[in-house]
Motif scaffolding. Structure first.
Motif, PDB file in Angstrom:
ATOM      1  N   GLU A 132       0.848  -1.192   0.000  1.00 19.73           N
ATOM      2  CA  GLU A 132       0.000   0.000   0.000  1.00 19.73           C
ATOM      3  C   GLU A 132       0.884   1.243   0.000  1.00 19.73           C
ATOM      4  N   LEU A 133       0.666   2.114  -0.970  1.00 21.88           N
ATOM      5  CA  LEU A 133       1.454   3.338  -1.079  1.00 21.88           C
ATOM      6  C   LEU A 133       0.560   4.555  -0.908  1.00 21.88           C
ATOM      7  N   SER A 134       0.988   5.499  -0.081  1.00 21.32           N
ATOM      8  CA  SER A 134       0.274   6.759   0.078  1.00 21.32           C
ATOM      9  C   SER A 134       0.516   7.634  -1.150  1.00 21.32           C
ATOM     10  N   ASN A 135      -0.211   8.719  -1.247  1.00 18.32           N
ATOM     11  CA  ASN A 135      -0.011   9.670  -2.342  1.00 18.32           C
ATOM     12  C   ASN A 135       1.458  10.104  -2.397  1.00 18.32           C
ATOM     13  N   LYS A 136       2.006  10.455  -1.248  1.00 18.90           N
ATOM     14  CA  LYS A 136       3.388  10.919  -1.197  1.00 18.90           C
ATOM     15  C   LYS A 136       4.362   9.856  -1.654  1.00 18.90           C
ATOM     16  N   ALA A 137       4.110   8.608  -1.229  1.00 18.97           N
ATOM     17  CA  ALA A 137       5.010   7.504  -1.565  1.00 18.97           C
ATOM     18  C   ALA A 137       5.002   7.177  -3.055  1.00 18.97           C
ATOM     19  N   CYS A 138       3.962   7.611  -3.768  1.00 19.53           N
ATOM     20  CA  CYS A 138       3.897   7.374  -5.213  1.00 19.53           C
ATOM     21  C   CYS A 138       4.868   8.265  -5.987  1.00 19.53           C
ATOM     22  N   GLU A 139       5.389   9.304  -5.311  1.00 18.57           N
ATOM     23  CA  GLU A 139       6.389  10.200  -5.907  1.00 18.57           C
ATOM     24  C   GLU A 139       5.928  10.743  -7.261  1.00 18.57           C
ATOM     25  N   PHE A 140       4.775  11.383  -7.259  1.00 20.37           N
ATOM     26  CA  PHE A 140       4.222  11.922  -8.498  1.00 20.37           C
ATOM     27  C   PHE A 140       5.042  13.102  -9.010  1.00 20.37           C
ATOM     28  N   GLY A 141       5.162  13.175 -10.338  1.00 21.62           N
ATOM     29  CA  GLY A 141       5.780  14.305 -11.004  1.00 21.62           C
ATOM     30  C   GLY A 141       4.923  14.659 -12.193  1.00 21.62           C
ATOM     31  N   TYR A 142       5.401  15.584 -13.005  1.00 19.29           N
ATOM     32  CA  TYR A 142       4.625  15.964 -14.188  1.00 19.29           C
ATOM     33  C   TYR A 142       4.573  14.802 -15.171  1.00 19.29           C
ATOM     34  N   ARG A 143       3.381  14.257 -15.366  1.00 21.09           N
ATOM     35  CA  ARG A 143       3.119  13.134 -16.276  1.00 21.09           C
ATOM     36  C   ARG A 143       3.975  11.908 -15.962  1.00 21.09           C
ATOM     37  N   THR A 144       4.243  11.714 -14.688  1.00 17.17           N
ATOM     38  CA  THR A 144       5.008  10.534 -14.289  1.00 17.17           C
ATOM     39  C   THR A 144       4.760  10.222 -12.820  1.00 17.17           C
ATOM     40  N   SER A 145       5.315   9.119 -12.370  1.00 23.45           N
ATOM     41  CA  SER A 145       5.269   8.750 -10.954  1.00 23.45           C
ATOM     42  C   SER A 145       6.455   7.866 -10.646  1.00 23.45           C
TER      43      SER A 145
END
Length: 218
Positions: A158-171
Motif C-alpha cells: 500500500e502506497l500513500s499519495n506521497k510515496a507514489c512520488e508523483f511528477g509531471y506526467r510521471t510517478s
C-alpha cells in the motif's frame, strides 16, 4: 510453449500470437506470444505471482492509450487488465486498476462527488492514469489519489499519495516497479451540480483543442 499456454488458462482468457495493434489507441504494434485478459484483481495477483516465480517476461496493458508498441511485438506474456469493479465509500471511490477513467468520473458525478472531473477527458484506465499522472485542464490525477494498492515481488504493498512520488506526467512507480491493483480516490461531497459543470467544461475544452476521429496516444 504449450505447457505455458495451459498454465495461463488458469488465470484468464488467453490468446496466442495476438496483434497488439488491436489493443492500442494508436492501432499499431506487433504480436505478443501470449495475451491474457484478466477480469479480477485476484486473478491478476495470482498470475503475476506465477510469472515472477517462473521467470516469464511480461508487460502490462490497460486501455492501450499513451503507448507506442514496436512492430516486433513482445516475446512473453502481455497482461490486459480488465478488472473494473468500483465502489463508493463515503467520499472515497475504490477502483480496480482496469476501470476506465471516464467511467469513474461519471460515477463520481452520479454520487454527488467532485474532484475527479478531469477523468472525462482522459482516455485509458485509472491504473495507467495514476502511473503516468495523467492530467487535463490544469489538473492531475495525483490531486485525487489518496493511496494505491500495488503488486511488487509477490506481495501487495500500500502506497500513500506521497510515496507514489508523483511528477509531471510521471510517478515513482515507473522507476520503483510494481503493478497497480487498486486506486483510492479521495473526493468531496457537493450539494449542487459542480461536478457536472466542471466535467462539461473539460469536455468542451478537449473537443476544441484535440483532434477528433484519428488514432492517437490520447
Amino acid at each position: 510453449m504449450q505447457a505455458l499456454y495451459k498454465e495461463l488458462q488458469k488465470f484468464g482468457k488467453v490468446k496466442t500470437n495476438e496483434p497488439l495493434a488491436k489493443h492500442t489507441t494508436f492501432k499499431i504494434g506487433g504480436p505478443a506470444d501470449f495475451l491474457v485478459i484478466i477480469d479480477s484483481i485476484e486473478q491478476l495477483f495470482a498470475l503475476l505471482s506465477y510469472l515472477d516465480a517462473e521467470g516469464v517476461p511480461y508487460a502490462i496493458f490497460g486501455g492501450g492509450s499513451n503507448m507506442l508498441v514496436s512492430d516486433v511485438g513482445f516475446r512473453g506474456v502481455v497482461i490486459k487488465i480488465m478488472a473494473k469493479e468500483a465502489r463508493v465509500e463515503g467520499e472515497t471511490i475504490i477502483a480496480d486498476a482496469g476501470c476506465l477513467t471516464v467511467a469513474l468520473a461519471q460515477l463520481s458525478i452520479k454520487e454527488g462527488l467532485t474532484g475527479f472531473e478531469l477523468g472525462v477527458g482522459v482516455p485509458g484506465t485509472i491504473g495507467g492514469a495514476v502511473r503516468g499522472n495523467a492530467g487535463a485542464m490544469g489538473k492531475e490525477t495525483k490531486d485525487a489519489v489518496e493511496k494505491i494498492e500495488l503488486y511488487r515481488d509477490g506481495e501487495i504493498v500500500e502506497l500513500s499519495n506521497k510515496a507514489c512520488e508523483f511528477g509531471y506526467r510521471t510517478s515513482g512507480i515507473k522507476t520503483l516497479g510494481g503493478t497497480i491493483l487498486r486506486v483510492y480516490l479521495q473526493l468531496s461531497k457537493t450539494t449542487d451540480k459542480t461536478g457536472m459543470k466542471k466535467a462539461l467544461e473539460h469536455l468542451q475544452y478537449r473537443n476544441k483543442t484535440q483532434p477528433q476521429g484519428f488514432a492517437s496516444t490520447g
